[in-house]
Design an enzyme around this catalytic site. Structure first.
Site, PDB file in Angstrom:
ATOM      1  N   TYR A 143     -51.526  10.031  -4.564  1.00 18.79           N
ATOM      2  CA  TYR A 143     -51.888  10.627  -3.280  1.00 18.79           C
ATOM      3  C   TYR A 143     -50.753  11.538  -2.855  1.00 18.79           C
ATOM      4  CZ  TYR A 143     -52.921  10.919   1.743  1.00 18.79           C
ATOM      5  OH  TYR A 143     -53.190  11.369   3.019  1.00 18.79           O
ATOM      6  N   ASP A 238     -43.492  14.616  -6.644  1.00 14.98           N
ATOM      7  CA  ASP A 238     -43.696  14.204  -5.260  1.00 14.98           C
ATOM      8  C   ASP A 238     -42.864  12.941  -5.043  1.00 14.98           C
ATOM      9  OD1 ASP A 238     -44.498  13.063  -2.895  1.00 14.98           O
ATOM     10  OD2 ASP A 238     -46.640  13.412  -3.205  1.00 14.98           O
ATOM     11  N   LYS A 266     -40.497  11.143   4.554  1.00 15.97           N
ATOM     12  CA  LYS A 266     -40.140   9.749   4.890  1.00 15.97           C
ATOM     13  C   LYS A 266     -38.652   9.513   5.144  1.00 15.97           C
ATOM     14  CE  LYS A 266     -44.407   8.059   2.950  1.00 15.97           C
ATOM     15  NZ  LYS A 266     -45.411   7.579   3.868  1.00 15.97           N
TER      16      LYS A 266
HETATM   17  N1  HOZ Z   1     -51.317   7.375   3.611  1.00 13.76           N
HETATM   18  C1  HOZ Z   1     -50.290   6.568   4.161  1.00 13.76           C
HETATM   19  C2  HOZ Z   1     -49.793   5.543   3.226  1.00 13.76           C
HETATM   20  N2  HOZ Z   1     -49.716   5.865   1.883  1.00 13.76           N
HETATM   21  C3  HOZ Z   1     -50.755   5.894   5.414  1.00 13.76           C
HETATM   22  C4  HOZ Z   1     -50.048   6.447   6.554  1.00 13.76           C
HETATM   23  C5  HOZ Z   1     -50.326   5.744   7.861  1.00 13.76           C
HETATM   24  O1  HOZ Z   1     -51.417   5.251   8.104  1.00 13.76           O
HETATM   25  O2  HOZ Z   1     -49.422   5.694   8.657  1.00 13.76           O
END
Ligand code: HOZ
Length: 427
Positions: A143, A238, A266
């Site tokens: 992702y 990534d 992050k």
């Molecule tokens: N797509 C995010 C985790 N891989 C989730 C982010 C969120 O809901 O804060």
């Protein structure tokens, strides 16, 4: 028992789609109602009804120092008093860029933005502009945020909700994204054999974290470097999750791979919204205002995010064994959880890399999205609900990583193991 959360969720659903601002948070894959949070300190998070949990979500990765680390809070407070956003360059962003470049030898230049999605979107645009090609390759279950080109066979919330692709992504754009199973060297070689001259770049999470944690098989990342080099395509790592999570710098340092572009987010924002793309000078100089590839943002290089990131990275840089300490703690937690499951006759595979790990409810090795998908998601959901009841906050999906921070300690581990034993008793 969850009176306030229930009430807030009802209120939120009327005005926020699904009652949440990011889909996985809605608990759809695990059942029950989302828990609304009030405050968090160290490894602990407290919900609006006053229940405290040992947290393994940790805001999905950024909080490597733990929640509300005093030095980060102080830095943010201090900067807030001087202004929260200028829309002009600051010394803070220069400082953070220097620190990142020092930690990532493959990066000669870096551009800050406000989210990992933006970073990846920019990397793809750069790869296309630099090569004059349009196709990109991604891996099933990886992702890379929610940009159009990358919502194809994606992990995280897309996998959690079982969404095959997203309406609204133009078909012609989706067709430019080729997908290959993670860790499958034969398939990627085959894709290059057929489409080699059309591929702008390959994007990969070097350690996948969004189909649950899936580690790269020996030689897999090296193969990607070889193929992209041989076909004049770009290799994009990534490292939004893995950047500064597993070592000082990126997983690329551990793997000994030199990607053309790297995406970060992050941890480099210390828990505030951030993203960054960096890489070789000749590619990065394509970005406006030096080159024609456009990218911009009002909150790019935001001083609050820059100072939170700088403070976080400085603490990591000056710690002698922070990564080893988290690795040891995560190792012992995973090792001590295993017999609890096996005594109950519940097969699990625990994938771990340093302080990130996932318990998959399956007896088979998990090395790609297909094997991750064969895990028993219903069993995970019951486990999740039991753990939550017993004071442990896990990511509400089988397809996510659990994160440890430097704030987690042996007491938290003991509580987690006790909660695990008690949850399994009733599973
Ligand atoms: N797509 C995010 C985790 N891989 C989730 C982010 C969120 O809901 O804060």
């Amino acid at each position: 028992m969850n009176e306030m959360s229930t009430q807030l969720f009802e209120q939120a659903k009327k005005i926020i789609p699904g009652g949440v601002n990011s889909p996985v948070r809605a608990f759809k894959a695990v059942g029950g109602l989302p828990v609304f949070m009030r405050e968090a300190h160290g490894a602990r998070i407290t919900d609006v009804d006053g229940r405290e949990y040992v947290d393994y979500v940790m805001s999905w990765g950024p909080l490597i120092l733990g929640h509300a680390h005093p030095a980060v809070v102080e830095a943010i407070k201090d900067q807030a008093g001087k202004g929260t956003s200028y829309g002009a360059p600051t010394p803070l962003e220069v400082g953070l860029a220097e620190l990142i470049i020092e930690a990532f030898p493959a990066m000669e230049m870096v551009r800050m933005m406000s989210s990992g999605t933006e970073a990846v979107m920019t990397a793809i645009r750069l790869a296309r502009a630099f090569t004059g090609r349009e196709k990109i390759v991604k891996f099933e279950g990886c992702y890379h945020g929610h940009a159009d080109s990358l919502l194809v066979k994606a992990g995280s919330g897309v996998a959690t909700l079982g969404i095959p692709g997203s309406p609204g992504v133009p078909k012609h754009l989706a067709e430019l994204t080729l997908t290959v199973p993670f860790n499958d060297q034969a398939s990627i070689a085959n894709v290059f054999e057929v489409h080699g001259q059309e591929i702008a770049g390959v994007i990969v999470e070097p350690v996948a974290g969004n189909m649950g944690v899936v580690t790269p098989n020996p030689g897999f990342l090296k193969k990607l470097r070889e193929l992209t080099k041989a076909h004049d395509s770009l290799l994009v790592f990534d490292e939004v999750i893995t950047g500064f999570r597993l070592t000082w710098g990126g997983y690329q340092g551990i793997a000994g791979i030199d990607p053309d572009l790297t995406c970060l987010g992050k941890i480099i924002g210390g828990g505030l919204p951030v993203g960054a793309v960096g890489g070789k000078r000749i590619i990065m100089e394509q970005l406006a205002p030096l080159g024609p590839v456009y990218q911009a943002g009002t909150l790019s290089g935001n001083p609050l995010a820059m100072t939170a990131g700088l403070t976080t990275l400085a603490l990591l840089q000056h710690s002698t064994d922070c990564y080893e300490a988290m690795d040891r703690l995560a190792f012992s937690l995973c090792e001590e959880m295993k017999p609890l499951f096996s005594r109950k006759g519940i097969p699990v595979t625990i994938n771990r890399m340093g302080s990130m790990f996932t318990v998959f409810f399956t007896s088979e090795p998990v090395s790609d999205f297909a094997s991750a998908s064969r895990a028993d998601k219903e069993m995970f959901a019951r486990f999740f609900r039991g753990m939550l009841k017993n004071g442990i906050s896990l990511p509400p999906s089988q397809f996510e990583a659990w994160f440890l921070s430097l704030a987690h300690n042996h007491e938290d581990m003991d509580e987690t193991l006790a909660a695990c034993a008690s949850t399994l008793k009733n599973l």
